[in-house]
Design a protein around this motif. Sequence first.
Motif, PDB file in Angstrom:
ATOM      1  N   MET A 228       1.017  -1.103  -0.141  1.00 19.05           N
ATOM      2  CA  MET A 228       0.213  -0.094  -0.147  1.00 19.05           C
ATOM      3  C   MET A 228       0.668   1.123   0.019  1.00 19.05           C
ATOM      4  SD  MET A 228      -2.874   1.447   2.703  1.00 19.05           S
ATOM      5  CE  MET A 228      -1.885   2.009   3.559  1.00 19.05           C
ATOM      6  N   SER A 229       1.768   1.259   1.086  1.00 15.69           N
ATOM      7  CA  SER A 229       2.566   2.594   1.396  1.00 15.69           C
ATOM      8  C   SER A 229       3.858   3.196   0.125  1.00 15.69           C
ATOM      9  CB  SER A 229       3.652   2.465   1.933  1.00 15.69           C
ATOM     10  OG  SER A 229       4.241   1.520   1.846  1.00 15.69           O
ATOM     11  N   GLU A 230       4.228   1.512  -0.896  1.00 14.64           N
ATOM     12  CA  GLU A 230       5.125   1.997  -1.506  1.00 14.64           C
ATOM     13  C   GLU A 230       4.453   1.634  -3.315  1.00 14.64           C
ATOM     14  OE1 GLU A 230       8.329   2.812  -1.653  1.00 14.64           O
ATOM     15  OE2 GLU A 230       8.258   2.487   1.226  1.00 14.64           O
ATOM     16  N   HIS A 231       3.534   0.903  -3.587  1.00 13.16           N
ATOM     17  CA  HIS A 231       2.637   1.434  -4.927  1.00 13.16           C
ATOM     18  C   HIS A 231       1.080   0.985  -4.650  1.00 13.16           C
ATOM     19  CE1 HIS A 231       6.221  -1.440  -6.026  1.00 13.16           C
ATOM     20  NE2 HIS A 231       6.293  -1.143  -4.726  1.00 13.16           N
ATOM     21  N   CYS A 232       0.764   1.883  -3.793  1.00 15.94           N
ATOM     22  CA  CYS A 232      -0.792   1.830  -3.273  1.00 15.94           C
ATOM     23  C   CYS A 232      -1.426   0.885  -3.944  1.00 15.94           C
ATOM     24  CB  CYS A 232      -1.304   3.106  -4.199  1.00 15.94           C
ATOM     25  SG  CYS A 232      -0.508   4.925  -3.970  1.00 15.94           S
ATOM     26  N   LEU A 233      -1.356  -0.573  -3.065  1.00 20.91           N
ATOM     27  CA  LEU A 233      -2.795  -1.491  -3.586  1.00 20.91           C
ATOM     28  C   LEU A 233      -2.749  -1.845  -2.338  1.00 20.91           C
ATOM     29  CD1 LEU A 233       0.610  -3.489  -6.320  1.00 20.91           C
ATOM     30  CD2 LEU A 233      -1.694  -1.699  -7.463  1.00 20.91           C
ATOM     31  N   ILE A 234      -3.939  -2.269  -2.215  1.00 21.04           N
ATOM     32  CA  ILE A 234      -5.087  -3.668  -1.635  1.00 21.04           C
ATOM     33  C   ILE A 234      -5.113  -4.197  -2.382  1.00 21.04           C
ATOM     34  CG2 ILE A 234      -5.139  -1.161  -0.418  1.00 21.04           C
ATOM     35  CD1 ILE A 234      -7.450  -1.146  -1.027  1.00 21.04           C
ATOM     36  N   HIS A 235      -5.903  -5.443  -1.206  1.00 18.10           N
ATOM     37  CA  HIS A 235      -5.952  -6.586  -1.396  1.00 18.10           C
ATOM     38  C   HIS A 235      -7.356  -7.099  -1.758  1.00 18.10           C
ATOM     39  CE1 HIS A 235      -5.716 -11.278  -1.686  1.00 18.10           C
ATOM     40  NE2 HIS A 235      -4.301 -11.413  -1.204  1.00 18.10           N
ATOM     41  N   LEU A 236      -8.360  -7.159  -0.290  1.00 16.23           N
ATOM     42  CA  LEU A 236      -9.963  -6.728  -0.998  1.00 16.23           C
ATOM     43  C   LEU A 236     -10.011  -8.117  -1.273  1.00 16.23           C
ATOM     44  CD1 LEU A 236     -10.775  -3.557  -2.723  1.00 16.23           C
ATOM     45  CD2 LEU A 236     -10.472  -3.776  -0.474  1.00 16.23           C
ATOM     46  N   CYS A 237      -9.404  -9.209  -0.964  1.00 13.44           N
ATOM     47  CA  CYS A 237     -10.011 -10.688  -1.379  1.00 13.44           C
ATOM     48  C   CYS A 237      -9.118 -11.664  -0.122  1.00 13.44           C
ATOM     49  CB  CYS A 237      -9.952 -10.868  -2.562  1.00 13.44           C
ATOM     50  SG  CYS A 237     -10.871 -12.658  -2.777  1.00 13.44           S
ATOM     51  N   LEU A 238      -8.229 -11.212   0.876  1.00 17.57           N
ATOM     52  CA  LEU A 238      -8.123 -11.651   1.455  1.00 17.57           C
ATOM     53  C   LEU A 238      -8.258 -12.847   2.671  1.00 17.57           C
ATOM     54  CD1 LEU A 238      -4.233 -11.604   2.460  1.00 17.57           C
ATOM     55  CD2 LEU A 238      -5.139  -9.624   4.509  1.00 17.57           C
ATOM     56  N   LYS A 239      -7.867 -14.007   2.818  1.00 16.26           N
ATOM     57  CA  LYS A 239      -8.282 -15.354   2.882  1.00 16.26           C
ATOM     58  C   LYS A 239      -6.877 -16.144   3.328  1.00 16.26           C
ATOM     59  CE  LYS A 239     -10.143 -17.151  -1.755  1.00 16.26           C
ATOM     60  NZ  LYS A 239     -10.976 -16.881  -2.249  1.00 16.26           N
ATOM     61  N   PRO A 240      -7.145 -17.606   3.810  1.00 16.04           N
ATOM     62  CA  PRO A 240      -6.319 -18.476   4.366  1.00 16.04           C
ATOM     63  C   PRO A 240      -5.605 -18.848   2.891  1.00 16.04           C
ATOM     64  CG  PRO A 240      -8.185 -18.408   6.285  1.00 16.04           C
ATOM     65  CD  PRO A 240      -8.082 -17.852   4.646  1.00 16.04           C
ATOM     66  N   GLU A 241      -6.366 -18.644   2.003  1.00 16.60           N
ATOM     67  CA  GLU A 241      -5.733 -19.620   0.638  1.00 16.60           C
ATOM     68  C   GLU A 241      -4.563 -18.624  -0.126  1.00 16.60           C
ATOM     69  OE1 GLU A 241      -8.468 -19.777   1.728  1.00 16.60           O
ATOM     70  OE2 GLU A 241     -10.062 -21.550   1.062  1.00 16.60           O
ATOM     71  N   THR A 242      -5.148 -17.062  -0.005  1.00 13.65           N
ATOM     72  CA  THR A 242      -3.839 -16.644  -0.576  1.00 13.65           C
ATOM     73  C   THR A 242      -2.790 -16.272   0.230  1.00 13.65           C
ATOM     74  OG1 THR A 242      -4.935 -14.499   0.676  1.00 13.65           O
ATOM     75  CG2 THR A 242      -5.764 -14.908  -1.391  1.00 13.65           C
ATOM     76  N   ILE A 243      -2.551 -16.831   1.440  1.00 11.80           N
ATOM     77  CA  ILE A 243      -1.662 -16.758   2.137  1.00 11.80           C
ATOM     78  C   ILE A 243      -0.591 -17.922   2.086  1.00 11.80           C
ATOM     79  CG2 ILE A 243       0.033 -16.458   4.169  1.00 11.80           C
ATOM     80  CD1 ILE A 243      -1.860 -14.372   3.629  1.00 11.80           C
ATOM     81  N   LEU A 244       0.359 -18.012   1.440  1.00 15.12           N
ATOM     82  CA  LEU A 244       0.887 -19.269   0.801  1.00 15.12           C
ATOM     83  C   LEU A 244       2.382 -19.516   0.876  1.00 15.12           C
ATOM     84  CD1 LEU A 244       0.486 -18.507  -3.262  1.00 15.12           C
ATOM     85  CD2 LEU A 244      -1.021 -19.854  -1.412  1.00 15.12           C
ATOM     86  N   PHE A 245       2.904 -20.729   1.697  1.00 11.91           N
ATOM     87  CA  PHE A 245       4.942 -20.804   2.263  1.00 11.91           C
ATOM     88  C   PHE A 245       4.802 -21.771   1.383  1.00 11.91           C
ATOM     89  CE2 PHE A 245       1.336 -20.418   5.458  1.00 11.91           C
ATOM     90  CZ  PHE A 245       1.650 -20.152   6.296  1.00 11.91           C
ATOM     91  N   GLY A 246       6.631 -21.493   0.960  1.00 15.22           N
ATOM     92  CA  GLY A 246       7.496 -22.115  -0.018  1.00 15.22           C
ATOM     93  C   GLY A 246       8.703 -23.063   0.927  1.00 15.22           C
ATOM     94  N   ASP A 247       9.868 -23.056   0.193  1.00 13.62           N
ATOM     95  CA  ASP A 247      10.665 -24.250   1.515  1.00 13.62           C
ATOM     96  C   ASP A 247      11.270 -22.980   2.506  1.00 13.62           C
ATOM     97  OD1 ASP A 247      10.445 -25.516  -0.839  1.00 13.62           O
ATOM     98  OD2 ASP A 247      11.864 -24.797  -1.811  1.00 13.62           O
ATOM     99  N   SER A 248      11.047 -22.028   2.579  1.00 13.50           N
ATOM    100  CA  SER A 248      11.579 -21.143   3.756  1.00 13.50           C
ATOM    101  C   SER A 248      11.028 -21.749   5.465  1.00 13.50           C
ATOM    102  CB  SER A 248      11.619 -19.792   3.429  1.00 13.50           C
ATOM    103  OG  SER A 248      10.623 -19.264   3.304  1.00 13.50           O
ATOM    104  N   GLY A 249       9.160 -21.507   4.814  1.00 13.66           N
ATOM    105  CA  GLY A 249       8.474 -21.658   5.984  1.00 13.66           C
ATOM    106  C   GLY A 249       7.747 -19.951   5.805  1.00 13.66           C
ATOM    107  N   GLU A 250       7.966 -18.994   5.236  1.00 15.77           N
ATOM    108  CA  GLU A 250       7.563 -17.287   5.520  1.00 15.77           C
ATOM    109  C   GLU A 250       5.982 -17.728   4.922  1.00 15.77           C
ATOM    110  OE1 GLU A 250       9.658 -15.141   6.881  1.00 15.77           O
ATOM    111  OE2 GLU A 250       9.871 -16.707   8.004  1.00 15.77           O
ATOM    112  N   PRO A 251       5.214 -17.223   5.299  1.00 16.47           N
ATOM    113  CA  PRO A 251       4.103 -16.795   4.674  1.00 16.47           C
ATOM    114  C   PRO A 251       4.254 -15.417   3.378  1.00 16.47           C
ATOM    115  CG  PRO A 251       4.198 -15.399   6.704  1.00 16.47           C
ATOM    116  CD  PRO A 251       5.623 -16.571   6.855  1.00 16.47           C
ATOM    117  N   VAL A 252       3.894 -15.633   2.203  1.00 14.37           N
ATOM    118  CA  VAL A 252       4.043 -15.323   1.152  1.00 14.37           C
ATOM    119  C   VAL A 252       2.138 -14.742   0.865  1.00 14.37           C
ATOM    120  CG1 VAL A 252       4.315 -14.898  -0.751  1.00 14.37           C
ATOM    121  CG2 VAL A 252       6.204 -16.174   0.932  1.00 14.37           C
ATOM    122  N   VAL A 253       2.258 -13.546   0.766  1.00  6.49           N
ATOM    123  CA  VAL A 253       1.000 -13.004   0.234  1.00  6.49           C
ATOM    124  C   VAL A 253       0.277 -13.441  -1.509  1.00  6.49           C
ATOM    125  CG1 VAL A 253      -1.298 -11.467   0.451  1.00  6.49           C
ATOM    126  CG2 VAL A 253       1.003 -11.820   1.983  1.00  6.49           C
TER     127      VAL A 253
END
Length: 458
Positions: free
Chosen positions: A285-310
């Motif tokens: 939002m602050s750097e690119h003026c983008l918001i989500h508006l459909c945030l839900k658990p299925e849009t939070i992904l995990f890679g090999d590092s285990g970090e949550p990725v939106v």
Amino acid sequence: MPYLIFQNHTGRETITVPDDGEFHFGRSNSNDITVIDDPLVSRKHCMIYLHPVEKKFILRDLNSSNGTQINGETLSGEEAFVSEGDIIRVGSAEFVFCIENPERYQSTTTSILKVGKFKEDASAVTGLAPQYHETLKMNRVDPPGQNNGPVISLVKLDSASSIPPGTDINGYKIIRTVSTSDKATVYLAFQESVKRTVILKIFSVRADPEAKGSFKELVQKVGRLNHSNIVHYFDCGTFDDYCYLVMAFMSEGNLEERMSRQAPFTEKESLTMIRKIAEALKYAMSEHCLIHLCLKPETILFGDSGEPVVANIGLAQWITRNYQHKRTYVFGNPIYMSPEQATDHKADWRSDLYSLGIMFYEMLTAKIPFTAPDEQSMIKKHISEQMIFPPNLSKGAVDIIRKMTAKDPEGRFNSWDSFIQAINTIDDSGQPHPELAKTVQKPHLKITATTKKFILKK
């Protein structure tokens, strides 16, 4: 051998029910049948098993929130014998139970189902995360090689979800279908030019020239997002008038799957994950003026590092415009949708904060805060009903969730920075940040008598 029969938009499906164990239904991915996108279905909803003495099959409701129906009668934490031709209803999904000759029956369910369990210890053997093929859970996928079938160049597609394995989409070879919905079909693909596995997301409505142009502009903007907790987009384009995105393959699934296996999470684990998601949304939002508006658990992904990725930041407005022919209907999942989105009030970053608050509640409790018999009733609860918190949650966590999910957006945190600061200042005893203690409750969001219809898909 007993069977269950259901039918959805992809066709009729016959499922074999084992006679030597338990067969489970529910909203979590650990069940034999996972009913997707249905707020009426509990994570562990019901099961069928063979009575060891009577030698008859029994349907048992597992204390689900809304009960399980058999031939129109509701079971709530109860059991009933099932026999030939009985109709079992789990949420909005309807099944016919039969012992033999399943071809005699038809069913009318409209739910999308994922069927099947993984073999024990399969992930330990293969090292691969669970994958999906249309409505079937698959145990593993072989890496792309020489035996994936011929490369096919299609001039026209029947639909975005009809692409067979081996098809070449502008240099991306389809390996298999990951998931499909009315908005898009997600494929696992192999990018030949750089020899890497990627996710190819093809939107399901053919785009007109204006939509193609706005899509390209949007993806150029989304593609500039550079944050460790935001999914990285590699490419975009069109194929037979279908717009597609190419993104990094996240091998460890999504938050919905993780919650179904591990929730409730500890408060420390939940706060850490929520903080990282919030940092990603703040950056977008602050750097690119983008918001989500459909945030839900299925849009939070995990890679090999285990970090949550939106995933899917910035795509909501284009999807709504393209799918609804420039009408202003909102879309989303009623379980996580903010009151202002459902009532067509102006939505902004605080709507994402609300959705994140519902997810925070679910991570800590393994339950969604509201249940309802239908989508409109669920939205009304978000508008007017207060959350009930279990007594084991700390005061700090409860106060933060209450402020995140205030009915009126003005009652929520006034910036992502203030929200992140509140999270960071909860001490080990679970005491709230001093600013939370002074929070004055804002009035509920005022709405007109007629609630606007909305488009829904989880």
